[in-house]
Write an enzyme that holds these catalytic residues in place. Structure first.
Site, short mmCIF file in Angstrom:
data_model
loop_
_atom_site.label_atom_id
_atom_site.label_comp_id
_atom_site.label_asym_id
_atom_site.label_seq_id
_atom_site.Cartn_x
_atom_site.Cartn_y
_atom_site.Cartn_z
N THR A 135 11.04 40.83 -7.22
CA THR A 135 10.41 41.21 -8.50
C THR A 135 9.33 42.28 -8.32
O THR A 135 8.73 42.38 -7.24
CB THR A 135 9.77 39.96 -9.13
N ASP A 136 9.05 42.99 -9.39
CA ASP A 136 7.96 43.97 -9.34
C ASP A 136 6.59 43.28 -9.35
O ASP A 136 5.57 43.92 -9.07
CB ASP A 136 8.06 44.96 -10.50
N GLU A 137 6.56 41.98 -9.66
CA GLU A 137 5.26 41.29 -9.74
C GLU A 137 4.56 41.21 -8.39
O GLU A 137 3.36 40.95 -8.34
CB GLU A 137 5.43 39.88 -10.31
N TYR A 161 3.58 32.36 -8.78
CA TYR A 161 4.98 32.83 -8.72
C TYR A 161 5.06 34.13 -7.91
O TYR A 161 5.87 34.24 -6.97
CB TYR A 161 5.53 33.06 -10.13
N SER A 164 4.48 33.66 -4.27
CA SER A 164 5.60 33.03 -3.56
C SER A 164 6.74 34.02 -3.36
O SER A 164 7.42 33.99 -2.33
CB SER A 164 6.08 31.77 -4.31
N LYS A 165 6.96 34.90 -4.32
CA LYS A 165 8.01 35.91 -4.14
C LYS A 165 7.58 36.93 -3.08
O LYS A 165 8.40 37.37 -2.27
CB LYS A 165 8.31 36.63 -5.47
N HIS A 296 -3.56 36.97 -16.18
CA HIS A 296 -2.45 37.74 -16.76
C HIS A 296 -2.44 39.19 -16.29
O HIS A 296 -3.38 39.95 -16.53
CB HIS A 296 -2.62 37.71 -18.29
P1 NAD Z 1 16.26 31.67 -13.51
O1 NAD Z 1 15.06 30.80 -13.46
O2 NAD Z 1 16.93 31.92 -14.81
O3 NAD Z 1 17.38 31.07 -12.54
C1 NAD Z 1 17.10 30.56 -11.27
C2 NAD Z 1 18.33 29.83 -10.78
O4 NAD Z 1 18.05 29.34 -9.45
C3 NAD Z 1 18.72 28.61 -11.63
O5 NAD Z 1 20.10 28.59 -11.85
C4 NAD Z 1 18.27 27.44 -10.78
O6 NAD Z 1 19.05 26.27 -11.00
C5 NAD Z 1 18.46 27.98 -9.37
N1 NAD Z 1 17.61 27.30 -8.40
C6 NAD Z 1 16.28 27.04 -8.50
N2 NAD Z 1 15.85 26.38 -7.42
C7 NAD Z 1 16.93 26.24 -6.60
C8 NAD Z 1 17.13 25.64 -5.32
N3 NAD Z 1 16.12 25.06 -4.67
N4 NAD Z 1 18.36 25.69 -4.77
C9 NAD Z 1 19.39 26.28 -5.44
N5 NAD Z 1 19.28 26.83 -6.65
C10 NAD Z 1 18.05 26.81 -7.23
O7 NAD Z 1 15.83 33.00 -12.80
P2 NAD Z 1 16.24 34.51 -13.13
O8 NAD Z 1 15.37 35.02 -14.19
O9 NAD Z 1 17.71 34.58 -13.28
O10 NAD Z 1 15.80 35.21 -11.77
C11 NAD Z 1 16.69 35.27 -10.66
C12 NAD Z 1 16.01 35.97 -9.52
O11 NAD Z 1 15.63 37.27 -9.91
C13 NAD Z 1 14.72 35.27 -9.06
O12 NAD Z 1 14.65 35.36 -7.66
C14 NAD Z 1 13.62 36.10 -9.71
O13 NAD Z 1 12.45 36.06 -8.93
C15 NAD Z 1 14.23 37.48 -9.70
N6 NAD Z 1 13.79 38.37 -10.76
C16 NAD Z 1 13.78 37.97 -12.07
C17 NAD Z 1 13.40 38.86 -13.07
C18 NAD Z 1 13.40 38.48 -14.53
O14 NAD Z 1 12.96 39.25 -15.37
N7 NAD Z 1 13.93 37.32 -14.90
C19 NAD Z 1 13.01 40.16 -12.73
C20 NAD Z 1 12.99 40.53 -11.37
C21 NAD Z 1 13.40 39.63 -10.41
O1 DAU Z 2 8.38 41.58 -13.90
C1 DAU Z 2 9.43 40.77 -13.47
C2 DAU Z 2 9.17 39.35 -13.88
O2 DAU Z 2 9.35 39.29 -15.29
C3 DAU Z 2 10.07 38.34 -13.19
O3 DAU Z 2 9.81 38.36 -11.82
C4 DAU Z 2 9.85 36.93 -13.75
O4 DAU Z 2 10.76 36.03 -13.15
C5 DAU Z 2 10.06 36.98 -15.23
O5 DAU Z 2 9.79 35.71 -15.79
C6 DAU Z 2 9.17 38.03 -15.89
O6 DAU Z 2 7.77 37.64 -15.78
P1 DAU Z 2 6.75 37.84 -17.02
O7 DAU Z 2 5.63 36.91 -16.85
O8 DAU Z 2 6.46 39.27 -17.23
O9 DAU Z 2 7.75 37.37 -18.21
P2 DAU Z 2 7.53 36.45 -19.49
O10 DAU Z 2 8.76 36.58 -20.32
O11 DAU Z 2 7.06 35.09 -19.14
O12 DAU Z 2 6.35 37.18 -20.24
C7 DAU Z 2 6.46 38.54 -20.62
C8 DAU Z 2 5.14 38.94 -21.25
O13 DAU Z 2 5.00 38.24 -22.51
C9 DAU Z 2 3.94 38.56 -20.42
O14 DAU Z 2 2.94 39.58 -20.55
C10 DAU Z 2 3.44 37.26 -21.05
C11 DAU Z 2 3.81 37.44 -22.52
N1 DAU Z 2 4.13 36.18 -23.24
C12 DAU Z 2 5.05 35.34 -22.71
C13 DAU Z 2 5.37 34.17 -23.33
C14 DAU Z 2 6.38 33.22 -22.73
C15 DAU Z 2 3.53 35.91 -24.46
O15 DAU Z 2 2.71 36.68 -24.96
N2 DAU Z 2 3.86 34.75 -25.07
C16 DAU Z 2 4.73 33.84 -24.57
O16 DAU Z 2 4.95 32.78 -25.19
#
Ligand code: NAD
Ligand code: DAU
Length: 371
Positions: A135-137, A161, A164-165, A296
């Site tokens: 992730t970019d975080e 989070y 940990s990443k 945040h």
């Molecule tokens: P998600 O939370 O929707 O899905 C995570 C999946 O991993 C689920 O299916 C869950 O059951 C599985 N999982 C969790 N713990 C596990 C374990 N111990 N063993 C096996 N499976 C397990 O997540 P996502 O949003 O699809 O993100 C996927 C990956 O991409 C993550 O590594 C996240 O850090 C990264 N990522 C997400 C975003 C985003 O915007 N969502 C952006 C950049 C990177």
């Molecule tokens: O940047 C990549 C990341 O984007 C991924 O690594 C994470 O897995 C993914 O969850 C996401 O993280 P964010 O924290 O940016 O996403 P989230 O959708 O939780 O929140 C997006 C923005 O919206 C953030 O600034 C918080 C705000 N927010 C979120 C929720 C859930 C609100 O204002 N209200 C809300 O209820």
């Protein structure tokens, strides 16, 4: 001949989109290892039922014997490692599982991959890749005038989070440098699209707006995220797997920086248009400013020029086309939403939103905050 891959977390949001795209394009068999936590959902993969190219295994990435067994049995040409705890707010409420899954789990995957790779020879060895989806975080937060994150931006994670990443990225790097495991890391910005669990901003706002519930905007709503349609993330991972250089990091992003308030405003306007009969129109009146997320991050932005230049990748969806598609998907899949938002989801909503006080009322304050 098409070679198989092992995907972890392929029942989650991005993982399932990736698996569906991969199998849909006929790129080879997939073994899908997923623990089916609250975020994993086999419904996402329902269209793959009976597809001999898809083997689903319910299990934990922390189970070394299981992972080793899968690698020996299926002999994949790559591991695409998505599995993680992914929600920042949950990491604030309970960081333990984030350390266990994201750090220990990645450590186990690396150990298993290393043993498997050490036993490979010839073309199989040459071909093997460990693609770590990150992730970019990990880069921390930007001021409004800072340049976007690039691959050399120093790590500065701010949430449990993100930390940990970041730790998992460092492990991947160490397994490359110390043990010669052929790893590649991608750091992607915020994804959105079908099958995203409604704890994240976009699906949460869609679900709440349609249900006539408050749209909880954290703080002043001026935080910036750089949005990428999930299908574009999947295509980026495909090109990185095919042509990415071992040991490299590739940043992935769509060049769509938006404040959270802009996102919510656009979503509400789309819902007003696509659900003209809604009794909650105009949906923006449901906006409620609530207590901010601790620590945040103010702004994320990705510089994806390395990926675009070197691997000729580009995002196909603009934010406008991607968001419209996404809203339409959620409108057509109300049953999916209702299934995933029953039961334990309600406890999460109470835990995360129950104690957040309204900081400035509703609709009128929403307009004020937007100025
Ligand atoms: P998600 O939370 O929707 O899905 C995570 C999946 O991993 C689920 O299916 C869950 O059951 C599985 N999982 C969790 N713990 C596990 C374990 N111990 N063993 C096996 N499976 C397990 O997540 P996502 O949003 O699809 O993100 C996927 C990956 O991409 C993550 O590594 C996240 O850090 C990264 N990522 C997400 C975003 C985003 O915007 N969502 C952006 C950049 C990177
Ligand atoms: O940047 C990549 C990341 O984007 C991924 O690594 C994470 O897995 C993914 O969850 C996401 O993280 P964010 O924290 O940016 O996403 P989230 O959708 O939780 O929140 C997006 C923005 O919206 C953030 O600034 C918080 C705000 N927010 C979120 C929720 C859930 C609100 O204002 N209200 C809300 O209820």
């Amino acid at each position: 001949m098409k070679h198989g891959i092992l995907v972890t977390g392929g029942a989650g949001f991005i993982g399932s989109n990736f698996v569906l795209d991969w199998l849909g394009a006929g790129l080879g068999p997939v073994v899908n290892l997923d623990a089916l936590t609250y975020a994993g959902n086999l419904e996402n993969l329902a269209s793959m039922e009976g597809n001999p190219g898809h083997t689903f295994v319910r299990g934990d990435i922390g189970d070394l014997a299981l992972v080793q067994g899968l690698l020996e049995k299926h002999r994949p040409s790559a591991i695409v490692h998505f599995a993680a705890e992914s929600h920042v707010d949950r990491s604030i409420v309970g960081p333990e599982t984030f350390l266990r899954t994201n750090i220990d789990g990645t450590f186990t995957m690396l150990q298993a991959a290393r043993k498997y790779y050490d036993g490979l020879e010839g073309a199989e060895r040459e071909r093997f890749r460990f693609l770590h989806v990150s992730t970019d975080e990990v880069y921390g937060t930007l001021s409004p005038t800072d340049p976007a994150f690039h691959e050399e931006t120093p790590y500065a994670p701010n949430s449990p989070y993100a930390a940990s990443k970041a730790a998992s990225d460092h492990l991947v790097r160490a397994w490359l440098h110390t043990y010669g495991l052929p790893t590649i890391i991608t750091n992607c910005s915020n994804n959105y699209g079908p099958y995203q669990f409604p704890e994240k901003l976009i699906p949460l706002m869609i679900a709440n707006a349609l249900a006539g519930k408050a749209l909880p905007v954290y703080g002043d709503g001026q935080q910036v995220r750089d949005w990428l349609y999930v299908g574009d993330h999947a295509s980026a991972l495909r090109v990185v797997l095919a042509n990415g250089r071992v040991g490299e990091t590739y940043n992935v992003g769509g060049g769509n920086q938006r404040t959270n308030l802009e996102v919510v405003t656009t979503l509400c306007a789309l819902l007003d248009e696509l659900v003209p009969e809604s009794k909650f129109k105009p949906h923006f009146q449901q906006v409620k400013y609530v207590t901010d997320r601790p620590g945040h991050d103010r702004r994320y932005a990705i510089d994806a020029r390395k990926l675009e230049g070197e691997l000729k990748w580009s995002a196909q969806e603009s934010f406008e086309t991607g968001l419209r598609k996404t809203v339409q998907w959620y409108l057509s899949n109300a049953e999916w939403v209702s299934n995933v938002t029953s039961g334990a989801y309600q406890q999460w909503v109470t835990k995360n939103y129950g104690d957040r006080t309204a900081v400035a009322g509703t609709a009128a304050a929403g307009t004020e905050g937007a100025r």
